[in-house]
Scaffold this motif. Structure first.
Motif, short mmCIF file in Angstrom:
data_model
loop_
_atom_site.label_atom_id
_atom_site.label_comp_id
_atom_site.label_asym_id
_atom_site.label_seq_id
_atom_site.Cartn_x
_atom_site.Cartn_y
_atom_site.Cartn_z
N ILE A 88 -43.97 36.78 -7.21
CA ILE A 88 -43.58 36.05 -5.99
C ILE A 88 -44.22 36.65 -4.75
O ILE A 88 -44.49 35.95 -3.77
CB ILE A 88 -42.04 36.03 -5.85
CG1 ILE A 88 -41.61 35.17 -4.66
CG2 ILE A 88 -41.48 37.44 -5.74
CD1 ILE A 88 -41.95 33.72 -4.79
N TYR A 89 -44.53 37.94 -4.78
CA TYR A 89 -45.09 38.58 -3.58
C TYR A 89 -46.51 38.12 -3.29
O TYR A 89 -46.99 38.25 -2.15
CB TYR A 89 -45.03 40.10 -3.72
CG TYR A 89 -43.61 40.63 -3.80
CD1 TYR A 89 -42.57 40.00 -3.12
CD2 TYR A 89 -43.31 41.75 -4.57
CE1 TYR A 89 -41.27 40.47 -3.21
CE2 TYR A 89 -42.00 42.23 -4.65
CZ TYR A 89 -40.99 41.58 -3.97
OH TYR A 89 -39.69 42.05 -4.05
N ASN A 90 -47.20 37.58 -4.29
CA ASN A 90 -48.52 37.00 -4.02
C ASN A 90 -48.41 35.75 -3.16
O ASN A 90 -49.43 35.28 -2.62
CB ASN A 90 -49.23 36.65 -5.33
CG ASN A 90 -49.74 37.88 -6.06
OD1 ASN A 90 -49.83 38.96 -5.48
ND2 ASN A 90 -50.05 37.72 -7.34
N TYR A 91 -47.21 35.21 -3.03
CA TYR A 91 -46.99 34.00 -2.25
C TYR A 91 -46.64 34.29 -0.79
O TYR A 91 -46.35 33.37 -0.03
CB TYR A 91 -45.87 33.17 -2.87
CG TYR A 91 -46.25 32.48 -4.17
CD1 TYR A 91 -46.50 31.12 -4.23
CD2 TYR A 91 -46.34 33.21 -5.36
CE1 TYR A 91 -46.85 30.50 -5.42
CE2 TYR A 91 -46.69 32.60 -6.56
CZ TYR A 91 -46.94 31.24 -6.58
OH TYR A 91 -47.29 30.63 -7.76
N ASN A 92 -46.63 35.55 -0.40
CA ASN A 92 -46.19 35.90 0.95
C ASN A 92 -47.00 35.19 2.03
O ASN A 92 -46.44 34.66 3.01
CB ASN A 92 -46.26 37.41 1.16
CG ASN A 92 -45.08 38.14 0.54
OD1 ASN A 92 -44.15 37.51 0.01
ND2 ASN A 92 -45.09 39.46 0.58
N ASP A 93 -48.32 35.19 1.89
CA ASP A 93 -49.16 34.54 2.91
C ASP A 93 -48.93 33.03 2.93
O ASP A 93 -48.95 32.40 3.99
CB ASP A 93 -50.64 34.85 2.67
CG ASP A 93 -50.99 36.31 2.95
OD1 ASP A 93 -50.20 37.00 3.62
OD2 ASP A 93 -52.05 36.76 2.47
N LEU A 94 -48.73 32.45 1.76
CA LEU A 94 -48.42 31.02 1.68
C LEU A 94 -47.11 30.72 2.39
O LEU A 94 -47.02 29.76 3.18
CB LEU A 94 -48.35 30.61 0.20
CG LEU A 94 -48.00 29.18 -0.15
CD1 LEU A 94 -48.62 28.81 -1.52
CD2 LEU A 94 -46.48 28.95 -0.25
N ILE A 95 -46.10 31.52 2.12
CA ILE A 95 -44.80 31.32 2.76
C ILE A 95 -44.91 31.47 4.27
O ILE A 95 -44.38 30.66 5.04
CB ILE A 95 -43.77 32.32 2.20
CG1 ILE A 95 -43.50 32.02 0.72
CG2 ILE A 95 -42.47 32.29 3.00
CD1 ILE A 95 -42.69 33.10 0.00
N GLN A 96 -45.61 32.51 4.71
CA GLN A 96 -45.75 32.75 6.14
C GLN A 96 -46.49 31.60 6.83
O GLN A 96 -46.18 31.24 7.97
CB GLN A 96 -46.48 34.07 6.39
CG GLN A 96 -46.38 34.58 7.81
CD GLN A 96 -44.95 34.87 8.23
OE1 GLN A 96 -44.27 35.67 7.59
NE2 GLN A 96 -44.49 34.22 9.31
#
Length: 263
Positions: free
Chosen positions: A43-51
């Motif tokens: 899930i942490y690979n999605y941080n930039d997507l979420i931001q």
């Protein structure tokens, strides 16, 4: 719908604010972390997507019942449902049905989003002949295999050319493993997808030539295996359904992903 709207407001989504669902499969729910770990993603690979979405004032709801890793982003526009007390049998379905769009990997919630006709950004997909983009605005990016003995990465075209045994739902192999989508690929995907969804002129959702060619190649490759002597496919009870799925394709893979990996 009324009950779901009340909970949505309770968790911080403002009135008339667009919200999206995000689901990333982990091994905890099915206790299969050690059986087929390549099905799961970080899930942490999605941080930039979420931001990226938060910066667009979109409310992001990570759905699911169980999770190993809580989100490490703090924002009033982000809600981590697996680590909350707002778990109701109907609420996940409500969120998927009424979200602006859905982001997820190969899992049950993604099947539900497809069933409900949602525009989907499918990430970290594994089986390229299953769950095609079924709305014109849906897009996909997938994991790519590599050989374990020398870490040689295969591109998307090489992946398609593998026999069906490497695309089978019950695939377990000592030869290949899969690389999940990088933070960069996920960011590029959401940037492309957001522009597609919110394009005011509503013209850029049309597929470009590389996407059209890829969709045709996908169907031709499967057709060749379907009418050939591929034992893994011939013995698969859903092979007719897979063919119907492919022929129902409306969207495609993301342009940037194809330009980078479909060589």
């Amino acid at each position: 719908k009324n009950d779901g709207s009340k909970i949505l407001n309770k968790i911080g989504c403002e009135k008339n604010q667009d919200f999206v669902c995000l689901h990333v499969r982990e091994g905890l729910f099915r206790n299969d972390e050690n059986r087929r770990p390549f099905r799961n993603s970080n899930i942490y690979n999605y941080n930039d997507l979420i931001q990226y979405l938060i910066n667009k004032n979109i409310f992001v709801i990570r759905i699911g019942r169980k999770s190993q890793k809580p989100l490490n982003i703090k924002s009033k526009y982000l809600f981590d449902l697996p680590f909350s007390d707002q778990k109701y049998n109907f609420f996940d379905i409500f969120l998927i049905k009424y979200c602006k769009f859905y982001i997820g990997d190969q899992s049950g919630p993604t099947d539900t989003a497809v069933l409900l006709g949602k525009d989907c950004l499918k990430t970290n997909m594994l089986r390229v002949f299953e769950l095609p983009p079924t709305t014109i605005k849906s897009r996909t990016i997938c994991k790519l295999p590599f050989y374990k003995h020398n870490n040689q990465q295969l591109n998307l075209k090489e992946y398609l050319n593998l026999p069906y045994q490497y695309h089978h739902p019950e695939f377990i192999d000592n030869e290949l493993d899969f690389t999940e989508n990088s933070s960069e690929d996920l960011y590029n995907a959401i940037e492309e997808f957001w522009n597609l969804i919110y394009n005011q002129a509503n013209v850029d959702y049309q597929l470009n030539q590389i996407q059209i060619n890829f969709n045709k190649d996908l169907e031709k490759k499967f057709e060749k295996m379907y009418f050939g002597n591929d034992a893994y496919l011939n013995n698969f009870y859903r092979k007719k359904l897979l063919f119907k799925w492919l022929r129902s394709t409306q969207g495609s893979y993301c342009q940037n992903f194809l330009k980078k990996y479909y060589k």
